[in-house]
Design a protein around this motif. Structure first.
Motif, PDB file in Angstrom:
ATOM      1  N   TRP A  91       7.985  -0.999 108.617  1.00  0.00           N
ATOM      2  CA  TRP A  91       6.878  -0.073 108.343  1.00  0.00           C
ATOM      3  C   TRP A  91       6.891   0.288 106.866  1.00  0.00           C
ATOM      4  CZ3 TRP A  91       7.976   5.024 106.762  1.00  0.00           C
ATOM      5  CH2 TRP A  91       9.322   5.386 106.864  1.00  0.00           C
ATOM      6  N   CYS A  92       5.734   0.743 106.353  1.00  0.00           N
ATOM      7  CA  CYS A  92       5.646   0.973 104.914  1.00  0.00           C
ATOM      8  C   CYS A  92       4.942   2.270 104.536  1.00  0.00           C
ATOM      9  CB  CYS A  92       4.972  -0.206 104.225  1.00  0.00           C
ATOM     10  SG  CYS A  92       3.297  -0.546 104.823  1.00  0.00           S
ATOM     11  N   SER A  93       4.396   3.014 105.493  1.00  0.00           N
ATOM     12  CA  SER A  93       3.697   4.259 105.165  1.00  0.00           C
ATOM     13  C   SER A  93       3.792   5.207 106.349  1.00  0.00           C
ATOM     14  CB  SER A  93       2.225   3.982 104.843  1.00  0.00           C
ATOM     15  OG  SER A  93       1.537   3.550 106.013  1.00  0.00           O
ATOM     16  N   GLY A  94       3.396   6.460 106.133  1.00  0.00           N
ATOM     17  CA  GLY A  94       3.424   7.425 107.223  1.00  0.00           C
ATOM     18  C   GLY A  94       2.520   7.025 108.366  1.00  0.00           C
ATOM     19  N   ASP A  95       1.319   6.540 108.045  1.00  0.00           N
ATOM     20  CA  ASP A  95       0.392   6.094 109.088  1.00  0.00           C
ATOM     21  C   ASP A  95       0.960   4.904 109.849  1.00  0.00           C
ATOM     22  OD1 ASP A  95      -1.554   8.007 108.464  1.00  0.00           O
ATOM     23  OD2 ASP A  95      -2.478   6.729 106.955  1.00  0.00           O
ATOM     24  N   ASP A  96       1.529   3.962 109.114  1.00  0.00           N
ATOM     25  CA  ASP A  96       2.127   2.770 109.712  1.00  0.00           C
ATOM     26  C   ASP A  96       3.290   3.155 110.614  1.00  0.00           C
ATOM     27  OD1 ASP A  96       2.381   0.015 110.109  1.00  0.00           O
ATOM     28  OD2 ASP A  96       3.775  -0.220 108.431  1.00  0.00           O
ATOM     29  N   PHE A  97       4.124   4.062 110.122  1.00  0.00           N
ATOM     30  CA  PHE A  97       5.286   4.536 110.889  1.00  0.00           C
ATOM     31  C   PHE A  97       4.860   5.166 112.211  1.00  0.00           C
ATOM     32  CE2 PHE A  97       7.753   8.412 111.841  1.00  0.00           C
ATOM     33  CZ  PHE A  97       8.944   7.834 112.240  1.00  0.00           C
ATOM     34  N   LYS A  98       3.934   6.093 112.152  1.00  0.00           N
ATOM     35  CA  LYS A  98       3.493   6.783 113.371  1.00  0.00           C
ATOM     36  C   LYS A  98       2.920   5.796 114.377  1.00  0.00           C
ATOM     37  CE  LYS A  98       0.063  10.058 115.100  1.00  0.00           C
ATOM     38  NZ  LYS A  98      -0.990   9.154 115.562  1.00  0.00           N
ATOM     39  N   GLY A  99       2.027   4.905 113.910  1.00  0.00           N
ATOM     40  CA  GLY A  99       1.387   3.968 114.818  1.00  0.00           C
ATOM     41  C   GLY A  99       2.384   3.056 115.519  1.00  0.00           C
ATOM     42  N   LYS A 100       3.322   2.495 114.743  1.00  0.00           N
ATOM     43  CA  LYS A 100       4.277   1.555 115.339  1.00  0.00           C
ATOM     44  C   LYS A 100       5.279   2.263 116.243  1.00  0.00           C
ATOM     45  CE  LYS A 100       3.828  -2.061 111.868  1.00  0.00           C
ATOM     46  NZ  LYS A 100       4.451  -2.852 110.789  1.00  0.00           N
ATOM     47  N   LEU A 101       5.705   3.450 115.855  1.00  0.00           N
ATOM     48  CA  LEU A 101       6.643   4.186 116.689  1.00  0.00           C
ATOM     49  C   LEU A 101       6.030   4.525 118.039  1.00  0.00           C
ATOM     50  CD1 LEU A 101       9.252   5.749 117.224  1.00  0.00           C
ATOM     51  CD2 LEU A 101       8.240   7.700 116.013  1.00  0.00           C
ATOM     52  N   ILE A 102       4.834   5.085 118.029  1.00  0.00           N
ATOM     53  CA  ILE A 102       4.198   5.463 119.286  1.00  0.00           C
ATOM     54  C   ILE A 102       3.886   4.233 120.130  1.00  0.00           C
ATOM     55  CG2 ILE A 102       2.255   6.664 120.338  1.00  0.00           C
ATOM     56  CD1 ILE A 102       4.370   8.408 118.835  1.00  0.00           C
ATOM     57  N   ASP A 103       3.494   3.136 119.498  1.00  0.00           N
ATOM     58  CA  ASP A 103       3.247   1.898 120.232  1.00  0.00           C
ATOM     59  C   ASP A 103       4.511   1.423 120.938  1.00  0.00           C
ATOM     60  OD1 ASP A 103       0.607   1.842 119.520  1.00  0.00           O
ATOM     61  OD2 ASP A 103       0.835   0.316 117.957  1.00  0.00           O
ATOM     62  N   LEU A 104       5.652   1.485 120.245  1.00  0.00           N
ATOM     63  CA  LEU A 104       6.904   1.043 120.861  1.00  0.00           C
ATOM     64  C   LEU A 104       7.310   1.941 122.013  1.00  0.00           C
ATOM     65  CD1 LEU A 104       9.085  -0.033 117.797  1.00  0.00           C
ATOM     66  CD2 LEU A 104       8.082  -1.506 119.550  1.00  0.00           C
ATOM     67  N   ILE A 105       7.156   3.244 121.840  1.00  0.00           N
ATOM     68  CA  ILE A 105       7.491   4.168 122.929  1.00  0.00           C
ATOM     69  C   ILE A 105       6.622   3.877 124.150  1.00  0.00           C
ATOM     70  CG2 ILE A 105       7.478   6.586 123.661  1.00  0.00           C
ATOM     71  CD1 ILE A 105       8.132   7.331 120.751  1.00  0.00           C
ATOM     72  N   ASN A 106       5.335   3.701 123.918  1.00  0.00           N
ATOM     73  CA  ASN A 106       4.437   3.408 125.038  1.00  0.00           C
ATOM     74  C   ASN A 106       4.746   2.056 125.671  1.00  0.00           C
ATOM     75  OD1 ASN A 106       2.933   5.809 124.995  1.00  0.00           O
ATOM     76  ND2 ASN A 106       1.602   5.042 123.361  1.00  0.00           N
ATOM     77  N   LYS A 107       5.173   1.092 124.850  1.00  0.00           N
ATOM     78  CA  LYS A 107       5.554  -0.216 125.383  1.00  0.00           C
ATOM     79  C   LYS A 107       6.730  -0.085 126.340  1.00  0.00           C
ATOM     80  CE  LYS A 107       7.486  -4.673 123.868  1.00  0.00           C
ATOM     81  NZ  LYS A 107       7.865  -5.504 122.682  1.00  0.00           N
ATOM     82  N   ILE A 108       7.728   0.698 125.932  1.00  0.00           N
ATOM     83  CA  ILE A 108       8.906   0.876 126.775  1.00  0.00           C
ATOM     84  C   ILE A 108       8.562   1.693 128.012  1.00  0.00           C
ATOM     85  CG2 ILE A 108      11.227   1.851 126.864  1.00  0.00           C
ATOM     86  CD1 ILE A 108      11.428   1.202 123.848  1.00  0.00           C
ATOM     87  N   LYS A 109       7.731   2.714 127.846  1.00  0.00           N
ATOM     88  CA  LYS A 109       7.309   3.497 128.999  1.00  0.00           C
ATOM     89  C   LYS A 109       6.544   2.630 129.996  1.00  0.00           C
ATOM     90  CE  LYS A 109       5.624   7.644 128.413  1.00  0.00           C
ATOM     91  NZ  LYS A 109       6.558   8.513 129.165  1.00  0.00           N
TER      92      LYS A 109
END
Length: 242
Positions: A185-203
């Motif tokens: 990741w490279c920015s705050g927006d990028d960080f938030k989007g990828k983190l939440i996507d991964l959490i939802n993927k695991i959920k």
């Protein structure tokens, strides 16, 4: 000289010039946090994450900043260097390793002498919190000290190194030794989007067929600068377990 020892020297200089704790608090409150980082912490918590912090900063710095942004209660544990006020009334930054272990951590990687985050993650994974089932870790880091725990990640875990930062370079040059799935990741927006996507993927996997998989551990690491005097490298590493 290690990071926490350098900060201890700076605290000594501040004290010698008549600086007060109140002035340090005022400076720490000026430390900027990206709005999307704040949103990501709150979103991860709302999705069921048990957020923890592992950091080579210190208790006073971290708690002051988190309280200022209303984030302290989102974290269940802070693992970092301790503080004390000595007999001269000087604010001191001590070593986590001296407090937690009787012997040096003896890690041969890029870990500072006062803290091996890899050993902390190993101990966390072995704790009772991970005995309930198979838990995955999402580890987010940017500094050299985050390389050791990156090597401790297992298959099914996720790494989120900050692009063009030291740990990203180390991971990129050692990818053959990395078992976790990598999402830079490279920015705050990028960080938030990828983190939440991964959490939802695991959920999503949890709600599917593999009932043995529990929601993940999420780790976020970032660096900011303590305003006046300029102190480089204030670091917070968040470890979140769902």
């Amino acid at each position: 000289m290690s990071w926490n020892s350098s900060v201890d020297v700076v605290m000594k200089e501040i004290h010698s010039q008549g600086g007060t704790v109140e002035e340090m608090v005022a400076g720490l409150k000026r430390v900027p946090l990206h709005p999307q980082m704040i949103t990501a912490i709150k979103s991860a918590h709302s999705l069921g994450c048990d957020l923890r912090i592992v950091s080579d900063a210190n208790v006073f710095f971290i708690e002051t900043i988190l309280k200022h942004y209303g984030l302290l209660d989102y974290f269940s544990e802070i693992i970092t260097n301790p503080n004390q006020v000595d007999e001269q009334g000087r604010f001191r930054v001590l070593s986590y390793n001296d407090l937690a272990f009787s012997d040096p951590h003896k890690c041969s990687l890029a870990c500072p002498p006062n803290m091996c985050k890899g050993k902390i993650i190993e101990r966390m994974r072995d704790s009772l919190a991970f005995d309930e089932g198979k838990k995955q870790i999402i580890y987010i880091g940017d500094g050299k000290g985050d390389f050791c725990p990156s090597l401790k990640m297992q298959e099914g875990d996720y790494l989120m190194p900050r692009k063009n930062y030291p740990v990203w370079e180390l991971i990129r040059n050692s990818s053959i030794h990395i078992k976790a799935e990598i999402h830079e990741w490279c920015s705050g927006d990028d960080f938030k989007g990828k983190l939440i996507d991964l959490i939802n993927k695991i959920k999503g996997a949890i709600s599917g067929n593999d009932k043995s998989v529990l929601p993940p551990t999420v780790t976020c690491n970032y660096q900011v600068v303590l305003p006046h005097p300029q102190v480089e490298g204030f670091e917070i590493l968040n470890v979140a377990t769902m």
